[in-house]
Scaffold this active site. Sequence first.
Site, mmCIF file in Angstrom:
data_model
loop_
_atom_site.group_PDB
_atom_site.id
_atom_site.type_symbol
_atom_site.label_atom_id
_atom_site.label_comp_id
_atom_site.label_asym_id
_atom_site.label_seq_id
_atom_site.Cartn_x
_atom_site.Cartn_y
_atom_site.Cartn_z
ATOM 1 N N TYR A 42 0.823 -1.213 0.000
ATOM 2 C CA TYR A 42 0.000 0.000 0.000
ATOM 3 C C TYR A 42 0.859 1.267 0.000
ATOM 4 O O TYR A 42 0.427 2.319 -0.465
ATOM 5 C CB TYR A 42 -0.863 0.028 1.270
ATOM 6 C CG TYR A 42 -2.200 -0.680 1.189
ATOM 7 C CD1 TYR A 42 -2.605 -1.348 0.032
ATOM 8 C CD2 TYR A 42 -3.062 -0.674 2.285
ATOM 9 C CE1 TYR A 42 -3.841 -1.993 -0.014
ATOM 10 C CE2 TYR A 42 -4.295 -1.306 2.238
ATOM 11 C CZ TYR A 42 -4.684 -1.966 1.089
ATOM 12 O OH TYR A 42 -5.899 -2.582 1.053
ATOM 13 N N GLY A 43 2.055 1.164 0.581
ATOM 14 C CA GLY A 43 2.845 2.356 0.904
ATOM 15 C C GLY A 43 3.311 3.171 -0.286
ATOM 16 O O GLY A 43 3.784 4.287 -0.114
ATOM 17 N N CYS A 74 -2.573 -1.214 10.246
ATOM 18 C CA CYS A 74 -1.780 -0.721 9.119
ATOM 19 C C CYS A 74 -1.674 0.796 9.260
ATOM 20 O O CYS A 74 -2.696 1.493 9.235
ATOM 21 C CB CYS A 74 -2.493 -1.088 7.816
ATOM 22 S SG CYS A 74 -1.689 -0.432 6.339
ATOM 23 N N ASN A 75 -0.449 1.280 9.417
ATOM 24 C CA ASN A 75 -0.246 2.732 9.549
ATOM 25 C C ASN A 75 -0.601 3.451 8.257
ATOM 26 O O ASN A 75 -1.180 4.539 8.275
ATOM 27 C CB ASN A 75 1.221 3.034 9.875
ATOM 28 C CG ASN A 75 1.653 2.481 11.217
ATOM 29 O OD1 ASN A 75 1.685 3.194 12.195
ATOM 30 N ND2 ASN A 75 1.995 1.206 11.273
ATOM 31 N N THR A 76 -0.245 2.848 7.131
ATOM 32 C CA THR A 76 -0.476 3.481 5.833
ATOM 33 C C THR A 76 -1.974 3.694 5.602
ATOM 34 O O THR A 76 -2.390 4.743 5.101
ATOM 35 C CB THR A 76 0.129 2.603 4.713
ATOM 36 O OG1 THR A 76 1.505 2.359 5.029
ATOM 37 C CG2 THR A 76 0.039 3.269 3.366
ATOM 38 N N GLU A 152 7.373 -9.922 4.435
ATOM 39 C CA GLU A 152 6.529 -10.938 3.798
ATOM 40 C C GLU A 152 7.362 -12.197 3.525
ATOM 41 O O GLU A 152 6.892 -13.322 3.708
ATOM 42 C CB GLU A 152 5.946 -10.404 2.477
ATOM 43 C CG GLU A 152 4.945 -9.254 2.641
ATOM 44 C CD GLU A 152 3.562 -9.706 3.104
ATOM 45 O OE1 GLU A 152 3.167 -10.843 2.792
ATOM 46 O OE2 GLU A 152 2.882 -8.905 3.778
ATOM 47 N N CYS A 185 5.427 0.983 10.645
ATOM 48 C CA CYS A 185 4.754 0.103 9.676
ATOM 49 C C CYS A 185 4.627 -1.225 10.397
ATOM 50 O O CYS A 185 5.608 -1.713 10.986
ATOM 51 C CB CYS A 185 5.606 -0.055 8.419
ATOM 52 S SG CYS A 185 5.022 -1.382 7.321
ATOM 53 N N THR A 186 3.426 -1.813 10.386
ATOM 54 C CA THR A 186 3.216 -3.014 11.200
ATOM 55 C C THR A 186 4.002 -4.222 10.686
ATOM 56 O O THR A 186 4.155 -5.214 11.404
ATOM 57 C CB THR A 186 1.713 -3.361 11.277
ATOM 58 O OG1 THR A 186 1.185 -3.390 9.934
ATOM 59 C CG2 THR A 186 0.960 -2.338 12.099
HETATM 60 N N1 DGL Z 1 1.769 -2.770 7.147
HETATM 61 C C1 DGL Z 1 1.476 -1.532 6.558
HETATM 62 C C2 DGL Z 1 1.698 -0.351 7.478
HETATM 63 O O1 DGL Z 1 1.636 -0.456 8.670
HETATM 64 C C3 DGL Z 1 1.828 -1.190 5.151
HETATM 65 C C4 DGL Z 1 2.678 -2.025 4.280
HETATM 66 C C5 DGL Z 1 2.414 -1.712 2.808
HETATM 67 O O2 DGL Z 1 1.515 -2.341 2.275
HETATM 68 O O3 DGL Z 1 3.084 -0.831 2.243
HETATM 69 O O4 DGL Z 1 1.893 0.750 7.017
#
Ligand code: DGL
Length: 259
Positions: A42-43, A74-76, A152, A185-186
């Site tokens: 997602y980032g 998820c922080n993003t 991952e 980021c988790t």
């Molecule tokens: N685990 C996600 C977070 O805490 C994002 C990882 C990603 O998909 O970029 O931001």
Amino acid sequence: MSLGPILVFDSGAGGLSVVAALRHRLPEAALAYACDNAMLPYGVREDSWLVRRILAVCEAAVAASGCVTLVVACNTASTLALDALRSRLSVPVVGTVPAIKPAAALSRSGHIGLLATSATVARPYTLRLIETFAAHCRVTRVAADALVREAERWLAGETPDAEVVRQALAPLWEDPALDTVVLGCTHFPLLRDVLAAAAPREIAWVDSSEAIARRTAQVAAGVASHRGPGESFATARDPRLADGLAHFGFAPPQLLRVP
Ligand code: DGL
């Protein structure tokens, strides 16, 4: 009142770093897991697309799981879409934001690092957190999207690439005074031992999982009891994901259909 699990959502495997803290604080609670692995990471994605996608996936996952609370691990996603999720969904939503406040309080030198995705390090939400809770600190923000893939790979039983890890962390070590790093980021707490081994000195690594578990315990009502493996949901088939989820006590993922 209808009973259901607490649903943990992330783009991929990162939310699993929050699962241990949730289990510790809520040992009786049934947990379910959902990830949007078809669109990982997602980032590096564009904001307006991401908001639409996160709403669609979370709506489908909440309906499929019958959950009573959604934890956006998820922080993003949280730094962008929490308000939209709260107005769209009928269940309480617990978000994840970078642990800037505890890190700023913990640092002795007053120089902390924020290790997160490109999106999270640049978000207005993150900049406001820094202004509010770390105005007295120097904060070095480092985008480390490459570590998402490494986490991952770690979940799939592979060894993270030491050179990728070294390069991702390098900007943190320019000032020897930096003593505390926010894992914003988790995915990154999954690599905590690898990150600590790659650091040139002792560092305090701070993540949000305890705070998320505490908040979830406050808001979750009607949670079903934990009985056997929790359900899981994914947007793409991936046998390696099923193995990783099994290690964390989840059944193989059901394919989530997202409109
Ligand atoms: N685990 C996600 C977070 O805490 C994002 C990882 C990603 O998909 O970029 O931001």
